[in-house]
Design an enzyme around this catalytic site. Structure first.
Site, PDB file in Angstrom:
ATOM      1  N   ARG A   1     -20.558 -26.881  -4.615  1.00 34.11           N
ATOM      2  CA  ARG A   1     -21.091 -28.211  -4.304  1.00 34.11           C
ATOM      3  C   ARG A   1     -21.513 -28.262  -2.837  1.00 34.11           C
ATOM      4  NH1 ARG A   1     -16.785 -32.574  -6.556  1.00 34.11           N
ATOM      5  NH2 ARG A   1     -17.371 -33.549  -4.587  1.00 34.11           N
TER       6      ARG A   1
ATOM      7  N   ARG B   1     -11.871 -46.325  -3.593  1.00 34.70           N
ATOM      8  CA  ARG B   1     -11.722 -45.498  -2.390  1.00 34.70           C
ATOM      9  C   ARG B   1     -11.647 -46.345  -1.133  1.00 34.70           C
ATOM     10  NH1 ARG B   1     -14.161 -40.514  -4.730  1.00 34.70           N
ATOM     11  NH2 ARG B   1     -14.283 -38.866  -3.205  1.00 34.70           N
TER      12      ARG B   1
ATOM     13  N   ARG C   1     -15.068 -35.455   4.862  1.00 34.15           N
ATOM     14  CA  ARG C   1     -14.524 -36.127   3.670  1.00 34.15           C
ATOM     15  C   ARG C   1     -13.031 -36.403   3.841  1.00 34.15           C
ATOM     16  NH1 ARG C   1     -15.962 -32.062  -0.726  1.00 34.15           N
ATOM     17  NH2 ARG C   1     -15.124 -33.541  -2.235  1.00 34.15           N
TER      18      ARG C   1
ATOM     19  N   LYS D   1      -7.274 -34.095  -8.668  1.00 32.70           N
ATOM     20  CA  LYS D   1      -7.461 -35.305  -9.488  1.00 32.70           C
ATOM     21  C   LYS D   1      -8.277 -35.023 -10.741  1.00 32.70           C
ATOM     22  CE  LYS D   1      -9.720 -37.932  -6.538  1.00 32.70           C
ATOM     23  NZ  LYS D   1      -9.749 -37.228  -5.250  1.00 32.70           N
TER      24      LYS D   1
ATOM     25  N   ARG E   1     -13.900 -23.547  -4.056  1.00 35.77           N
ATOM     26  CA  ARG E   1     -14.180 -24.158  -5.359  1.00 35.77           C
ATOM     27  C   ARG E   1     -15.591 -23.816  -5.841  1.00 35.77           C
ATOM     28  NH1 ARG E   1     -13.113 -30.515  -6.358  1.00 35.77           N
ATOM     29  NH2 ARG E   1     -14.779 -30.844  -4.856  1.00 35.77           N
TER      30      ARG E   1
END
Ligand code: AMP
Length: 214
Positions: free
Chosen positions: A160, A88, A171, A13, A127
């Site tokens: 992160r 969300r 998540r 996204k 990531r």
């Protein structure tokens, strides 16, 4: 162009939102980025959000709805915006409807980027993000030229806290339980475009452009 980018964490996204910003010259509004910034600065919003974010849980609806209400009233949103990571929950989507109708703005597209769970876990665990400019890398699929250093600004790359595997699984579960119902919410409004999220960044950008400019 007023649109929502919907999809699980790691579906791309944020990357696609940046391409859309360049193409349509409209702002990207990422509640995740706004919350991380608040956390970094230690504002009351950041302090309140931290516990939820560290566990991979959603921060309470009232906090994010307030952020979005304030942001959408700014002048640069009149021509359009890209909502990235908001709404969300169905409650957030309903609050967004109310805010948009008060501001006399109407939503044109919801792009739902679809990627399966194993692929998402691979993407998220690898990531790395630049501390300085926010650029995103992947240790295997899109590595920086120099290990842990950003190609664009030489900033330090970091992982992160919520990209650790245990938190990622939380998540993804939160996405399935609380966010996936928005797919039918926007399908019922006839503004949903499902986008296959596997392939190169450019291929996915092309699919998005084809969906919004048929
Ligand atoms: P993201 O960068 O979009 O993956 O968001 C990171 C974290 O910020 C999420 O795991 C949530 O804890 C929080 N967050 C971001 N956007 C929202 C939202 N719309 N509603 C609730 N929590 C959010």
């Amino acid at each position: 162009m007023k649109m929502i980018l919907l999809g699980p964490p790691g579906c791309g996204k944020g990357t696609q939102a940046k391409n859309l910003v360049d193409t349509y010259k409209i702002p990207q509004i990422s509640t995740g980025d706004i919350l991380r910034e608040a956390l970094k600065k230690g504002t009351p919003l950041g302090v309140e959000a931290k516990g939820y974010m560290d566990q991979g849980l959603l921060v309470p609806d009232n906090l994010v709805v307030k952020i979005i209400e304030e942001r959408l009233q700014q002048e640069d949103c009149k021509r359009g915006f890209i909502l990235d990571g908001f709404p969300r929950t169905v409650a957030q989507a309903e609050a967004l409807d109310a805010t948009l109708s008060r501001l006399e703005l109407n939503l044109e597209h919801t792009l739902s980027i679809e990627v399966d769970e194993e692929e998402l876990i691979k993407r998220l665990t690898g990531r790395r993000i630049c501390r300085k400019c926010g650029e995103s890398y992947h240790i295997a699929f899109n590595p920086p030229r120099q290990e842990d250093i950003c190609n664009s600004c030489q900033g330090e790359l970091y992982q992160r806290d919520d990209d650790l595997e245990g938190t990622i699984r939380n998540r993804l579960k939160v996405y399935q339980d609380q966010t996936a119902p928005l797919i039918s919410f926007y399908k019922n409004k006839n503004i949903l475009h499902p986008i296959a999220g596997l392939g190169s960044i450019e291929e996915i950008t092309e699919r998005i452009n084809a969906a919004i400019n048929p």
